[in-house]
Write an enzyme that holds these catalytic residues in place. Sequence first.
Site, PDB file in Angstrom:
ATOM      1  N   TYR A  53       0.842  -1.195   0.000  1.00  0.00           N
ATOM      2  CA  TYR A  53       0.000   0.000   0.000  1.00  0.00           C
ATOM      3  C   TYR A  53       0.883   1.253   0.000  1.00  0.00           C
ATOM      4  O   TYR A  53       1.806   1.377   0.802  1.00  0.00           O
ATOM      5  CB  TYR A  53      -0.926   0.024   1.209  1.00  0.00           C
ATOM      6  CG  TYR A  53      -2.042  -0.993   1.156  1.00  0.00           C
ATOM      7  CD1 TYR A  53      -2.235  -1.800   0.038  1.00  0.00           C
ATOM      8  CD2 TYR A  53      -2.913  -1.160   2.227  1.00  0.00           C
ATOM      9  CE1 TYR A  53      -3.255  -2.734   0.002  1.00  0.00           C
ATOM     10  CE2 TYR A  53      -3.944  -2.089   2.194  1.00  0.00           C
ATOM     11  CZ  TYR A  53      -4.105  -2.880   1.081  1.00  0.00           C
ATOM     12  OH  TYR A  53      -5.113  -3.806   1.045  1.00  0.00           O
ATOM     13  N   SER A 219     -13.932  -4.382  -0.520  1.00  0.00           N
ATOM     14  CA  SER A 219     -14.889  -3.778  -1.447  1.00  0.00           C
ATOM     15  C   SER A 219     -16.323  -4.085  -1.018  1.00  0.00           C
ATOM     16  O   SER A 219     -17.126  -4.568  -1.824  1.00  0.00           O
ATOM     17  CB  SER A 219     -14.661  -4.270  -2.882  1.00  0.00           C
ATOM     18  OG  SER A 219     -15.370  -3.476  -3.814  1.00  0.00           O
ATOM     19  N   LEU A 225     -20.581   1.412  -5.701  1.00  0.00           N
ATOM     20  CA  LEU A 225     -21.871   1.254  -6.369  1.00  0.00           C
ATOM     21  C   LEU A 225     -23.023   1.088  -5.383  1.00  0.00           C
ATOM     22  O   LEU A 225     -24.176   1.361  -5.720  1.00  0.00           O
ATOM     23  CB  LEU A 225     -21.835   0.055  -7.322  1.00  0.00           C
ATOM     24  CG  LEU A 225     -21.127   0.285  -8.667  1.00  0.00           C
ATOM     25  CD1 LEU A 225     -21.058  -1.008  -9.451  1.00  0.00           C
ATOM     26  CD2 LEU A 225     -21.839   1.369  -9.472  1.00  0.00           C
ATOM     27  N   LEU A 226     -22.707   0.622  -4.162  1.00  0.00           N
ATOM     28  CA  LEU A 226     -23.744   0.450  -3.152  1.00  0.00           C
ATOM     29  C   LEU A 226     -23.794   1.627  -2.186  1.00  0.00           C
ATOM     30  O   LEU A 226     -24.373   1.523  -1.112  1.00  0.00           O
ATOM     31  CB  LEU A 226     -23.507  -0.856  -2.383  1.00  0.00           C
ATOM     32  CG  LEU A 226     -23.739  -2.142  -3.188  1.00  0.00           C
ATOM     33  CD1 LEU A 226     -23.145  -3.347  -2.468  1.00  0.00           C
ATOM     34  CD2 LEU A 226     -25.222  -2.354  -3.455  1.00  0.00           C
TER      35      LEU A 226
END
Length: 332
Positions: A53, A219, A225-226
């Site tokens: 990361y 995710s 998208l949710l």
Amino acid sequence: MKYTYLGRTGLRVSRLCLGTMNFGPLTDEKDAFRIMDEALDNGINFFDTADVYGSFLCDNIRFGWTEEIIGRWFKQGGGRREKVVLATKLYLPMEDANLGPNDENGLSAYKIRINLENSLRRLQTDHIELYQMHRAERRTPWVELWGAFENAIAQGKIGYVGASNFQAYDLAKAQWAADKRNFLGMVSEQHRYNLIYRKAESQLLPACEEMGIGIICWSPLQGGLLSTGALQKADARSRLGQAEPISDTLRRQLTDYAALCKELGHTENEVGLAWLMHQPQVTCPITGPRTIEQLRDALKSVDVTLDKSALDALDAIFPPVGAIPPGVIIDE
């Protein structure tokens, strides 16, 4: 905050895990410190990171950047390190590790030893509670991998071993090898799982339930998208040529989902995270806030209760995949 056990272990972790992938590339150190402080103040004791990361999400590539930020946050003291159940990962190349040909994708006893030492240095700690394999390694024998992880546990450098992005086959093979050694083996699998993406239900979730492996969901809102206003944002990106248009099926699902959430009196973000916490095999979803406001929104999901009618309504919008029935032949 509510707590549960990490898989079949006796380790208690918060129902929300703080994901740190944005720290460095998208969230500067000052804001990352604020997010971690507020997460801890609100009872989130489970933090997830990875050695890579900081090496993607932006052009300013710095390997280990996120782990370094967390390490400096720990260094402030105040019981920060003692209160955190820390998870990190290895597998992908770390160009600053100077391992030469051994820095390719994969795992070995050699790479585990070097990468673990580097993560401990960056994180400014002498131990990691959960050390996770970022991908499955099918080239190296499990007798080598489990030997390396057992040594790290015996030295007090790690507490448990977990997986990420494994398939049911890989987990079963790993656990079979661990059982032969009378070793605990895997305690968790970090996997993409959410209302839209439910493929894990066919084989992975039943396998993990059988083996006592907890599911940590990455995710959890399917890339946003949710989340609230997702359809409008997706349409805007599509008009700008930054994304493919939303399919008619998904458009209907997201429209029905927004209406149901409004009826339930909660935001889409809250319901999407809460749904995962209502799944019996899920230990926790990972929330990866870029801002303190996003963290505060995610925290509300812990107190959301979905009754059977709400869960059935969600299944009607986003149909379950369902476990493969016994005796069914799978055409790969």
